[in-house]
Design a protein around this motif. Sequence first.
Motif, mmCIF file in Angstrom:
data_model
loop_
_atom_site.group_PDB
_atom_site.id
_atom_site.type_symbol
_atom_site.label_atom_id
_atom_site.label_comp_id
_atom_site.label_asym_id
_atom_site.label_seq_id
_atom_site.Cartn_x
_atom_site.Cartn_y
_atom_site.Cartn_z
ATOM 1 N N TYR A 172 0.853 -1.194 0.000
ATOM 2 C CA TYR A 172 0.000 0.000 0.000
ATOM 3 C C TYR A 172 0.888 1.243 0.000
ATOM 4 O O TYR A 172 1.579 1.528 0.971
ATOM 5 N N HIS A 173 0.861 1.973 -1.106
ATOM 6 C CA HIS A 173 1.752 3.125 -1.259
ATOM 7 C C HIS A 173 1.150 4.419 -0.702
ATOM 8 O O HIS A 173 1.881 5.386 -0.464
ATOM 9 N N THR A 174 -0.165 4.440 -0.486
ATOM 10 C CA THR A 174 -0.799 5.655 0.065
ATOM 11 C C THR A 174 -1.691 5.287 1.252
ATOM 12 O O THR A 174 -2.879 5.631 1.268
ATOM 13 N N PRO A 175 -1.140 4.606 2.260
ATOM 14 C CA PRO A 175 -1.979 4.190 3.383
ATOM 15 C C PRO A 175 -2.379 5.371 4.266
ATOM 16 O O PRO A 175 -1.575 6.241 4.557
ATOM 17 N N GLN A 176 -3.634 5.390 4.660
ATOM 18 C CA GLN A 176 -4.127 6.407 5.584
ATOM 19 C C GLN A 176 -4.372 5.823 6.969
ATOM 20 O O GLN A 176 -4.598 6.567 7.926
ATOM 21 N N GLY A 177 -4.323 4.525 7.086
ATOM 22 C CA GLY A 177 -4.528 3.856 8.364
ATOM 23 C C GLY A 177 -4.834 2.391 8.157
ATOM 24 O O GLY A 177 -5.299 1.975 7.092
ATOM 25 N N LEU A 185 -16.008 -12.481 12.361
ATOM 26 C CA LEU A 185 -15.527 -12.294 10.981
ATOM 27 C C LEU A 185 -14.380 -11.289 10.978
ATOM 28 O O LEU A 185 -14.339 -10.380 10.150
ATOM 29 N N GLY A 186 -13.450 -11.462 11.892
ATOM 30 C CA GLY A 186 -12.352 -10.517 12.049
ATOM 31 C C GLY A 186 -11.507 -10.382 10.794
ATOM 32 O O GLY A 186 -11.334 -11.327 10.023
ATOM 33 N N HIS A 187 -10.975 -9.186 10.594
ATOM 34 C CA HIS A 187 -10.159 -8.909 9.420
ATOM 35 C C HIS A 187 -9.374 -7.619 9.652
ATOM 36 O O HIS A 187 -9.632 -6.876 10.601
ATOM 37 N N VAL A 188 -8.415 -7.358 8.798
ATOM 38 C CA VAL A 188 -7.662 -6.112 8.824
ATOM 39 C C VAL A 188 -8.303 -5.142 7.836
ATOM 40 O O VAL A 188 -8.600 -5.511 6.691
ATOM 41 N N MET A 189 -8.518 -3.913 8.271
ATOM 42 C CA MET A 189 -9.060 -2.861 7.420
ATOM 43 C C MET A 189 -7.928 -1.899 7.069
ATOM 44 O O MET A 189 -7.260 -1.380 7.964
ATOM 45 N N VAL A 190 -7.719 -1.685 5.785
ATOM 46 C CA VAL A 190 -6.673 -0.778 5.325
ATOM 47 C C VAL A 190 -7.322 0.353 4.533
ATOM 48 O O VAL A 190 -7.973 0.114 3.514
ATOM 49 N N LEU A 191 -7.151 1.575 5.017
ATOM 50 C CA LEU A 191 -7.658 2.765 4.329
ATOM 51 C C LEU A 191 -6.539 3.370 3.498
ATOM 52 O O LEU A 191 -5.434 3.583 3.993
ATOM 53 N N TYR A 192 -6.839 3.625 2.221
ATOM 54 C CA TYR A 192 -5.816 4.205 1.340
ATOM 55 C C TYR A 192 -6.503 5.053 0.270
ATOM 56 O O TYR A 192 -7.735 4.998 0.106
#
Length: 273
Positions: A172-177, A185-192
């Motif tokens: 992720y080159h423009t991650p915001q968080g 249903l756990g998971h990782v959330m990546v905002l970009y």
Amino acid sequence: MDGIVGLVSLVVFVGVWWWLVKLFRKSGRGFVIRHLLGCTAGWMAGLLVAGAAVSLGLVEAKSADEAQTRGTGRPPIKYEIVKDEFSEGRPRKVQVELSRRLTNAELDDLAEKIRDDSDTGADRTFIGFRVQGQTFSTFWANASFEPKYTRSVNGLSVTDYEALVSLDLSSYHTPQGAWLRDGPLGHVMVLYTKNGEYFIDSLFAGGGKNTDLYLAKRLPDGALRLETPDNGFGEYYIVKADGTLQGWGENGVYMTLPAKIPTVNGARAHKES
């Protein structure tokens, strides 16, 4: 200190063994007998040295939990019973807070230990487990003795949790968080951002991924409001200035994921521990 005591015990073991072999040789004992007796006596002498070291506090005895987790890379199991209720004729109900998620085998052993460490004589025991830092309100796992034992894990299993925590987000080159959402249903959330638009990727332990587009609005306090273009349920996210992610609905805040500061491709990101 453990290594020194172990070396001393080994030296005592070999020394006693060899001394008795020589002694029995002079008395005419056979080869097998003198070595068998020497080995047994040396082993007992080594154990006495190790036991003396433990009793003097030179070596700390390993607990069963520590022995169980050695070699797994996981810390010892620590837990606190925060509630233990029982009245005659009713089941015993226990609430436990764990320092970390447990494997199924660890959970089974701990549930049995908690069931047995009571003089209530309850025919039925129900145990609810929460994990320190979990972000959903229900128990992470449940165990029950009715009297047959059953177990259910409601949140992320230890293997899925470890897989999500160790995800490589360097692409992720423009991650915001980034946040880890716990629960069934756990998971990782990546905002970009991409081409001026905001997206959230939901990454699952099994390798699955969902991508959703969000409309973003900067709020006066510096927070960022995110909602899907259709937003049929009236729900939205708020990314606060300190990195905390909140989920909002018609009844107010339904989810809060605290900010953490790992690094994603050289930028700050946020992820639940």
